[in-house]
Design a protein around this motif. Structure first.
Motif, PDB file in Angstrom:
ATOM      1  N   LEU A   1      34.100  31.822  36.292  1.00  0.00           N
ATOM      2  CA  LEU A   1      33.514  33.367  36.745  1.00  0.00           C
ATOM      3  C   LEU A   1      31.682  33.556  37.330  1.00  0.00           C
ATOM      4  N   ARG A   2      31.567  32.984  36.852  1.00  0.00           N
ATOM      5  CA  ARG A   2      29.873  32.976  37.261  1.00  0.00           C
ATOM      6  C   ARG A   2      29.836  31.746  38.300  1.00  0.00           C
ATOM      7  N   THR A   3      30.499  30.804  39.016  1.00  0.00           N
ATOM      8  CA  THR A   3      30.685  30.320  40.157  1.00  0.00           C
ATOM      9  C   THR A   3      31.558  30.496  41.389  1.00  0.00           C
ATOM     10  N   ALA A   4      32.416  31.443  41.108  1.00  0.00           N
ATOM     11  CA  ALA A   4      33.656  32.495  41.982  1.00  0.00           C
ATOM     12  C   ALA A   4      32.485  32.916  43.485  1.00  0.00           C
ATOM     13  N   LYS A   5      32.947  32.078  44.480  1.00  0.00           N
ATOM     14  CA  LYS A   5      31.950  32.254  45.631  1.00  0.00           C
ATOM     15  C   LYS A   5      32.513  34.052  46.808  1.00  0.00           C
ATOM     16  N   SER A   6      33.980  34.573  45.945  1.00  0.00           N
ATOM     17  CA  SER A   6      34.125  35.741  46.714  1.00  0.00           C
ATOM     18  C   SER A   6      34.654  36.842  45.286  1.00  0.00           C
ATOM     19  N   SER A   7      34.683  37.954  45.790  1.00  0.00           N
ATOM     20  CA  SER A   7      35.428  38.367  44.866  1.00  0.00           C
ATOM     21  C   SER A   7      37.187  37.889  44.955  1.00  0.00           C
ATOM     22  N   ARG A   8      37.429  37.591  45.700  1.00  0.00           N
ATOM     23  CA  ARG A   8      38.682  37.413  45.685  1.00  0.00           C
ATOM     24  C   ARG A   8      39.080  36.231  44.518  1.00  0.00           C
ATOM     25  N   ALA A   9      38.306  35.330  44.708  1.00  0.00           N
ATOM     26  CA  ALA A   9      37.895  33.936  43.687  1.00  0.00           C
ATOM     27  C   ALA A   9      37.867  34.864  42.605  1.00  0.00           C
ATOM     28  N   ARG A  10      37.000  35.585  42.414  1.00  0.00           N
ATOM     29  CA  ARG A  10      36.335  36.246  40.927  1.00  0.00           C
ATOM     30  C   ARG A  10      38.273  36.709  39.863  1.00  0.00           C
ATOM     31  N   ALA A  11      38.951  37.454  41.151  1.00  0.00           N
ATOM     32  CA  ALA A  11      40.409  37.973  40.443  1.00  0.00           C
ATOM     33  C   ALA A  11      40.714  37.450  39.916  1.00  0.00           C
ATOM     34  N   ALA A  12      40.905  36.311  41.361  1.00  0.00           N
ATOM     35  CA  ALA A  12      42.425  35.432  40.665  1.00  0.00           C
ATOM     36  C   ALA A  12      41.652  34.595  39.811  1.00  0.00           C
ATOM     37  N   VAL A  13      40.426  33.609  39.349  1.00  0.00           N
ATOM     38  CA  VAL A  13      39.979  32.892  38.370  1.00  0.00           C
ATOM     39  C   VAL A  13      39.873  34.457  36.757  1.00  0.00           C
ATOM     40  N   GLN A  14      40.115  35.453  37.243  1.00  0.00           N
ATOM     41  CA  GLN A  14      39.543  36.422  36.071  1.00  0.00           C
ATOM     42  C   GLN A  14      41.263  36.427  35.605  1.00  0.00           C
TER      43      GLN A  14
END
Length: 134
Positions: free
Chosen positions: A24-37
């Motif tokens: 989550l810390r290293t996610a480069k975008s809000s889209r990547a953060r949503a997918a990781v979450q």
């Protein structure tokens, strides 16, 4: 008689939690953060060693999710049908693949609310709650 001995820590759960926080810390975008979450909340997919090997890339900032590498291997990861259905809905969040929205019918009661919250995260909406209606 009650057992008062401390419960042994679940090291796999702790490891997955730390990995999730790092991704989550290293996610480069809000889209990547949503997918990781979504993957962190779902838990079982990230617990599969083959998924972690395909998804996690070491960078100077630490572990980072590399969804492109995961997408090419999704059928060889040893996931069950429910896990695969969930992953097929997560990948389009980061622009990989096309999955029809009708695929949500393949999600169980655990995964559906996670996916709904992920969709809300993508929109930036923090006002709508997802939970059970009685």
């Amino acid at each position: 008689m009650t057992n008062t001995e401390p419960k042994a820590p679940d090291t796999e759960t702790d490891e997955l939690q730390r990995l999730g926080e790092q991704l989550l810390r290293t996610a480069k975008s809000s889209r990547a953060r949503a997918a990781v979450q979504a993957l962190v909340e779902e838990r079982t997919i990230l617990a599969v060693p083959a998924v972690r090997r395909a998804l996690v890339t070491d960078t100077l900032d630490g572990a980072q999710a590399h969804f492109e590498a995961l997408s090419g291997r999704q059928y060889g990861l040893g996931l069950d049908e429910g896990q695969r259905a969930f992953l097929h809905l997560v990948l389009p969040m980061v622009g990989i693949g096309i999955t029809t929205l009708a695929s949500v019918q393949d999600l169980d009661d655990h995964r559906l609310p996670i996916m709904l919250r992920a969709i809300l995260r993508l929109t930036g909406n923090n006002d709508i709650a997802v939970g059970r209606h009685l």
